[in-house]
Design a protein around this motif. Structure first.
Motif, short mmCIF file in Angstrom:
data_model
loop_
_atom_site.label_atom_id
_atom_site.label_comp_id
_atom_site.label_asym_id
_atom_site.label_seq_id
_atom_site.Cartn_x
_atom_site.Cartn_y
_atom_site.Cartn_z
N ASN A 37 0.79 -1.11 -0.11
CA ASN A 37 0.04 0.10 -0.04
C ASN A 37 0.82 1.19 -0.04
OD1 ASN A 37 -2.56 -1.32 0.28
ND2 ASN A 37 -2.36 -1.64 2.27
N ILE A 38 0.65 2.21 -0.70
CA ILE A 38 1.16 3.71 -0.94
C ILE A 38 0.43 4.59 -0.71
CG2 ILE A 38 2.38 4.78 -2.21
CD1 ILE A 38 3.67 2.41 -3.92
N SER A 39 0.79 5.59 0.09
CA SER A 39 0.04 6.93 0.57
C SER A 39 0.85 8.07 0.28
CB SER A 39 -0.63 6.77 1.79
OG SER A 39 0.45 6.57 2.88
N ASN A 40 0.27 9.42 0.15
CA ASN A 40 1.23 10.52 0.35
C ASN A 40 1.46 10.75 1.75
OD1 ASN A 40 0.60 11.60 -2.65
ND2 ASN A 40 -1.31 11.94 -1.88
N SER A 41 2.77 10.95 1.97
CA SER A 41 3.45 11.21 3.17
C SER A 41 2.99 12.42 3.99
CB SER A 41 4.73 11.00 3.11
OG SER A 41 5.46 11.15 4.29
N PHE A 85 6.00 9.80 -0.26
CA PHE A 85 5.00 8.80 -0.26
C PHE A 85 5.48 7.74 0.79
CE2 PHE A 85 5.15 9.15 -4.89
CZ PHE A 85 3.88 9.40 -5.04
N ASP A 86 4.51 7.18 1.68
CA ASP A 86 4.76 6.00 2.50
C ASP A 86 4.36 4.80 1.92
OD1 ASP A 86 5.30 8.22 4.48
OD2 ASP A 86 3.25 8.28 4.95
N MET A 87 5.00 3.71 2.13
CA MET A 87 4.83 2.66 1.58
C MET A 87 4.69 1.64 2.66
SD MET A 87 7.74 2.19 -1.29
CE MET A 87 6.99 0.86 -2.10
N MET A 88 3.48 0.56 2.78
CA MET A 88 3.26 -0.42 3.74
C MET A 88 3.40 -1.78 2.93
SD MET A 88 0.39 1.73 5.33
CE MET A 88 0.18 2.89 3.53
N ILE A 89 4.40 -2.43 3.28
CA ILE A 89 4.67 -3.76 2.84
C ILE A 89 4.08 -4.90 3.63
CG2 ILE A 89 6.28 -5.45 1.78
CD1 ILE A 89 6.49 -2.62 0.88
N GLY A 90 2.99 -5.57 3.14
CA GLY A 90 2.09 -6.36 4.14
C GLY A 90 2.55 -7.88 3.63
#
Length: 139
Positions: A37-41, A85-90
């Motif tokens: 998942n990627i979001s604006n930081s 960006f913020d990246m969340m690796i699940g």
């Protein structure tokens, strides 16, 4: 004869000292990545949970994983700029999420990653080719 041996020893020393150690690269868990998942930081140390991109397909995950794990540890001046960006690796419910900040470079430039939780505050820089791959996925 002694001169030849001395020259060979000096040549060997130059060859061995000239060899570089492998570069430090980013590390992810040796588990199957289920989602990225990627979001604006919103800034350092914060994880924005308003997801703008969500990748579950094997091809996108493979590209993103390759870009992340080939980024090499280097000094960077990103400390003065807010991440893009913020990246969340699940990896699934049994494993923690890797939280990573991304400063996305322009086409043909490098990009920079940083683990969100990192005592050393290390930065990892991509190649321009990897930045182009990131840009193609995030557009």
């Amino acid at each position: 004869m002694k001169i030849n041996i001395t020259l060979i020893l000096i040549l060997c020393m130059l060859v061995f000292t000239g060899c570089k150690q492998p570069a430090d690269t980013m590390v992810l868990l040796d588990e199957k990545i289920e989602i990225i998942n990627i979001s604006n930081s919103h800034g350092f140390g914060e994880m924005n949970e308003d997801i703008i991109y969500s990748f579950r397909d094997i091809e996108s995950i493979s590209i993103l994983k390759d870009v992340i794990t080939t980024a090499t540890k280097q000094k960077s001046d990103v400390d003065v700029e807010q991440p893009d960006f913020d990246m969340m690796i699940g990896y699934g419910d049994e494993f923690p999420i890797h939280a990573i900040h991304l400063w996305l470079g322009k086409e043909g430039e490098t990009s920079t990653f940083r683990y969100m939780v990192d005592d050393e505050v290390s930065t990892y820089v991509t190649t321009p080719n990897s930045t182009n791959k990131l840009r193609s996925i995030l557009n």
